[in-house]
Scaffold this motif. Sequence first.
Motif, PDB file in Angstrom:
ATOM      1  N   TYR A 160      41.570   9.159  90.334  1.00 53.84           N
ATOM      2  CA  TYR A 160      40.791   8.094  89.922  1.00 53.84           C
ATOM      3  C   TYR A 160      39.790   8.487  88.746  1.00 53.84           C
ATOM      4  N   SER A 161      39.066   9.371  89.247  1.00 56.62           N
ATOM      5  CA  SER A 161      38.029   9.891  88.214  1.00 56.62           C
ATOM      6  C   SER A 161      38.613  10.337  86.759  1.00 56.62           C
ATOM      7  N   TYR A 162      39.804  11.082  86.930  1.00 54.48           N
ATOM      8  CA  TYR A 162      40.304  11.432  85.612  1.00 54.48           C
ATOM      9  C   TYR A 162      41.529  10.567  85.077  1.00 54.48           C
ATOM     10  N   LEU A 163      42.268  10.011  85.949  1.00 54.80           N
ATOM     11  CA  LEU A 163      43.249   9.073  85.284  1.00 54.80           C
ATOM     12  C   LEU A 163      42.926   7.753  84.726  1.00 54.80           C
ATOM     13  N   LYS A 164      41.706   7.284  85.197  1.00 55.85           N
ATOM     14  CA  LYS A 164      41.280   6.108  84.413  1.00 55.85           C
ATOM     15  C   LYS A 164      41.192   6.226  82.671  1.00 55.85           C
ATOM     16  N   ASN A 165      41.295   7.605  82.168  1.00 55.69           N
ATOM     17  CA  ASN A 165      41.364   7.702  80.743  1.00 55.69           C
ATOM     18  C   ASN A 165      42.617   7.847  80.123  1.00 55.69           C
ATOM     19  N   VAL A 166      43.502   8.373  81.192  1.00 54.33           N
ATOM     20  CA  VAL A 166      44.694   8.938  80.526  1.00 54.33           C
ATOM     21  C   VAL A 166      46.063   8.352  81.014  1.00 54.33           C
ATOM     22  N   ALA A 167      45.869   7.702  82.224  1.00 53.39           N
ATOM     23  CA  ALA A 167      47.040   7.032  82.735  1.00 53.39           C
ATOM     24  C   ALA A 167      47.576   5.497  81.932  1.00 53.39           C
ATOM     25  N   TYR A 168      48.617   5.404  81.776  1.00 54.39           N
ATOM     26  CA  TYR A 168      49.117   4.208  80.846  1.00 54.39           C
ATOM     27  C   TYR A 168      48.840   2.922  81.316  1.00 54.39           C
ATOM     28  N   TYR A 169      48.919   2.676  82.691  1.00 59.63           N
ATOM     29  CA  TYR A 169      48.747   1.555  83.321  1.00 59.63           C
ATOM     30  C   TYR A 169      47.382   1.336  84.255  1.00 59.63           C
ATOM     31  N   PRO A 170      46.809   0.276  84.420  1.00 58.65           N
ATOM     32  CA  PRO A 170      45.872   0.326  85.259  1.00 58.65           C
ATOM     33  C   PRO A 170      46.049   0.897  86.651  1.00 58.65           C
TER      34      PRO A 170
ATOM     35  N   THR B   8      52.009   7.366  71.608  1.00 52.74           N
ATOM     36  CA  THR B   8      52.195   7.887  70.353  1.00 52.74           C
ATOM     37  C   THR B   8      52.204   9.415  70.692  1.00 52.74           C
ATOM     38  N   LEU B   9      52.652  10.290  69.629  1.00 55.58           N
ATOM     39  CA  LEU B   9      52.643  11.565  70.018  1.00 55.58           C
ATOM     40  C   LEU B   9      51.128  12.099  69.852  1.00 55.58           C
ATOM     41  N   GLU B  10      50.258  11.406  68.968  1.00 57.69           N
ATOM     42  CA  GLU B  10      48.953  11.746  68.868  1.00 57.69           C
ATOM     43  C   GLU B  10      47.851  11.555  70.174  1.00 57.69           C
ATOM     44  N   ASP B  11      48.507  10.247  70.714  1.00 60.81           N
ATOM     45  CA  ASP B  11      47.542   9.840  71.592  1.00 60.81           C
ATOM     46  C   ASP B  11      48.483   9.125  72.845  1.00 60.81           C
ATOM     47  N   PRO B  12      49.099   9.990  73.553  1.00 59.23           N
ATOM     48  CA  PRO B  12      49.913   9.604  74.591  1.00 59.23           C
ATOM     49  C   PRO B  12      49.296   9.155  75.886  1.00 59.23           C
ATOM     50  N   LYS B  13      49.879   8.347  76.678  1.00 58.14           N
ATOM     51  CA  LYS B  13      49.250   8.156  78.110  1.00 58.14           C
ATOM     52  C   LYS B  13      50.398   8.627  79.019  1.00 58.14           C
TER      53      LYS B  13
ATOM     54  N   THR C 258      57.758   8.287  74.937  1.00 60.62           N
ATOM     55  CA  THR C 258      58.422   7.206  74.717  1.00 60.62           C
ATOM     56  C   THR C 258      57.707   6.013  74.200  1.00 60.62           C
ATOM     57  N   PRO C 259      58.139   5.641  73.192  1.00 63.07           N
ATOM     58  CA  PRO C 259      57.044   4.293  72.449  1.00 63.07           C
ATOM     59  C   PRO C 259      57.046   3.171  73.480  1.00 63.07           C
ATOM     60  N   THR C 260      58.172   3.133  74.105  1.00 64.80           N
ATOM     61  CA  THR C 260      58.267   1.803  75.253  1.00 64.80           C
ATOM     62  C   THR C 260      58.765   2.270  76.206  1.00 64.80           C
ATOM     63  N   PHE C 261      58.995   1.386  77.343  1.00 56.67           N
ATOM     64  CA  PHE C 261      59.951   1.343  78.687  1.00 56.67           C
ATOM     65  C   PHE C 261      61.292   0.985  78.122  1.00 56.67           C
ATOM     66  N   GLN C 262      61.381  -0.020  77.336  1.00 57.31           N
ATOM     67  CA  GLN C 262      62.557  -0.256  76.970  1.00 57.31           C
ATOM     68  C   GLN C 262      63.410   1.053  76.365  1.00 57.31           C
ATOM     69  N   ASN C 263      62.769   1.900  75.578  1.00 54.04           N
ATOM     70  CA  ASN C 263      63.542   2.880  74.979  1.00 54.04           C
ATOM     71  C   ASN C 263      64.219   3.789  76.049  1.00 54.04           C
ATOM     72  N   LEU C 264      63.433   3.856  77.295  1.00 56.27           N
ATOM     73  CA  LEU C 264      63.955   4.399  78.172  1.00 56.27           C
ATOM     74  C   LEU C 264      65.499   3.986  78.639  1.00 56.27           C
TER      75      LEU C 264
END
Length: 590
Positions: free
Chosen positions: A47-57, A228-233, A280-286
Motif C-alpha cells: 500500500y505504502s509504496y505501490l500507491k505511487n507506482v502501480a498502474y491502477y488504483p 511510457t519508457l520514461e515513466d512506466p507503471k 506496453t503502451p496499452t493493454f490492447q497492445n498485449l
Amino acid sequence: MSHFNDFSNPQVAKLPNHLKQFIVNQNYGKYTPIDQAVWRYVMRQNYSYLKNVAYYPYIKGLQRAGLSIEHIPDLQTMNDNLGKIGWGAVTVDGFIPPAAFMEYQAYKVLVIAADIRQINHIEYTPAPDIIHESAGHAPIIADADYNNYLSYFGSIGAKAMFSAKDFELYEAIRKLSILKEANDADEMEIAKAEKNLRYISENMGEPSEMALLGRLHWWTVEYGLIGTLEDPKIYGAGLLSSIGESATCMQNDVEKLWYSINTINHQYDITKPQPRLFVTPTFQNLIDVLEQFADTMAFRRGGSESVLKAIACKNVATAVYSSGLQVSGIFTDIGIDTNDELTFIKTTGPSALAFENIQLNNHGKNYHTDGFSSPVGQLKGSAKLLENYTDAEIAALKTGDKTGLTFESGIKVTGKVTNLLRKNGKLLLITFEECTVTESNNNILFRAEWGTYDMAVGSKIISVFNGAADKDAYEEITPVSTEKTHQLQYDEKTKNLHNLYKRVREIRENNESLDELNDIFDKLKQQHRQDWLCALEILELIAQKPRYTRLEKELMIYIEIKAAKEPDHHKLILDGLHVIKHPVSQLLSN
C-alpha cells in the motif's frame, strides 16, 4: 470430488473434472499468527509504496477482489467479490502444470497457492504463494481490458504444444520451490535440485510453443510495466507482490524496452531479479502481440509442421481434419509427399475421435486402444473434396461389393463400406470391413484380418493442439505431481511465539490492554531474539503515544541494533519503520 465446493461462484462451478483434480482445501485454520503478520506486513508495504507506482488504483482493486490488509484472504469472500466481475478463485498445492494453469485462466478462475511464504522469504519467494496470487493478480482483475487479456491468454495457452522437456522442467521447478519453502530442508538437497534445474534449463533445445508463451506471460502478467519508457507503471503480479523488486525495478539500471512480438526472444530466470523489463503502451497492445504469436501456432497453422510438433511432444495432442473430425492420441508417425503435404497421420496407444470437442459415440480410447491411422488428402482425379461427397457419390465408387478409394498421394483403401458418419453436412468417417490400405510403393498400412477400419475423412489437417479434444471423456487426468508441499510441524518455542503474535493482534483489534505490550516485549527479548516483526508490530501500536515514551525508546534501540547487526533483516526493518512513521490509515483515505 463429490464434495466439490464451488463457493456458489458460477465460474468455479463450470470447471471440468480434469481441472478440479488440482484443487485443495484452503484450510484457513492452518495459517499461524506469524503467517497473518507476514501478510499484513507485506500488504502495508505494498500500500505504502505501490500507491505511487502501480498502474491502477491498487487499493480499490484489492477491495473489489475481497482482500484486506489485515487478514490473509478467505476464499469464500474472494469468490463472493470476484463473482461480481465474472471471475472466481480456487486454491491449489504449489505449482500446477502450465497447460492446466492456462486453462483455469480461460475459465476466468484465478489459481491461488494455498500456502504463504515463510517469514525468512518475506521479500520474494520463487514458490507460488497466497501473497503473490491474491495481492498480485487479484486486484487488477477488476480492469476489464486486462481481464480480457488474461482469459484470452488462457484460451490460447491451453492449446499450446509443449515438449517432453517442458514437463521435466516443470517437475524440477516444482521440486526446488517445495524444498526451498520447507523448514526442514537439507542444503545439500537444495543444491542438488538447483543443479538439476540448471542442467535441464540449459539443455532445452528449440523452445516449444508453451515455452515461448511462457515468456510472453512472464513479461506481461508477472513482470509487466505499462505507460511510457520514461515513466512506466507496474501491472505485473510478480512485481506487485515482491516488496523488494517493486522498488528496485524502477531504477535506471533495470533496462526498459517496448513490449512487442520480439519479446519472445528474451528468456527469464525465476531465481533472480530481472535485469530488463518490457513496457506496453496499452493493454490492447498485449492482445495484439498475443494474436501475432497465435498466428504462428500449430492450432492455427495445421499441416505437417504442426503434426511434427505433436510427435515431438510425446504427450496426448489433437489433430483436426478439414471435415471437423478431431483425432486425439499420442502421434508417432506421418506420411509426407514431395510438396511437404501430409499423406497420412498415425497415433499409437489409446486414441479417441471427437467433433466440436465432444467425443463421438463408440469412438473413445477403449475402442481405439491400439492407435488410429488414416490418410489425409483428396481423391485422385476428383475436384470435389471427399468430405463433401454425397451417399450416392460414395456408392458410385463401388466395384462389386467393394469400394475403392485412391488418393492423390497414391494411398489406396479397398473394402466393404458399412457406415458413413456425417456432422453438419460433412462426411467425417467411413467405416470399412475386409479392408486393406496400401501406399503407392505397396507398403501395407492396414490388413483385412485386423478387423474394422475407420477411415478419417479430410483433405487437410487444419489444426493441432495440446491435450485431448474432449478432455473429460478421454479421462485425461494429467499426472498430478507426487511431490507434495511439506506440511509444517511446530515446536513448543515456536508455538509460544505464535501466541505472542496472536495477543498483539488482539490488542490492536480491540484497542485495549496496551499495558500488556511491555510484558510481551520482555518475552520477545528473552526467548525469541531471532524475531524482528513482532517488535515492529508493538512499536506501531504505541508510537507517538506519550504514555508509552519509555517503551517506545527501548523498542527503537532494540530494533535499530537488530537492523544494524542483521543484514538479512536490515531493509525489512527500515521499511517497516517507514510505514509506522507514515501510517497506512492515511493512505486509505487518499
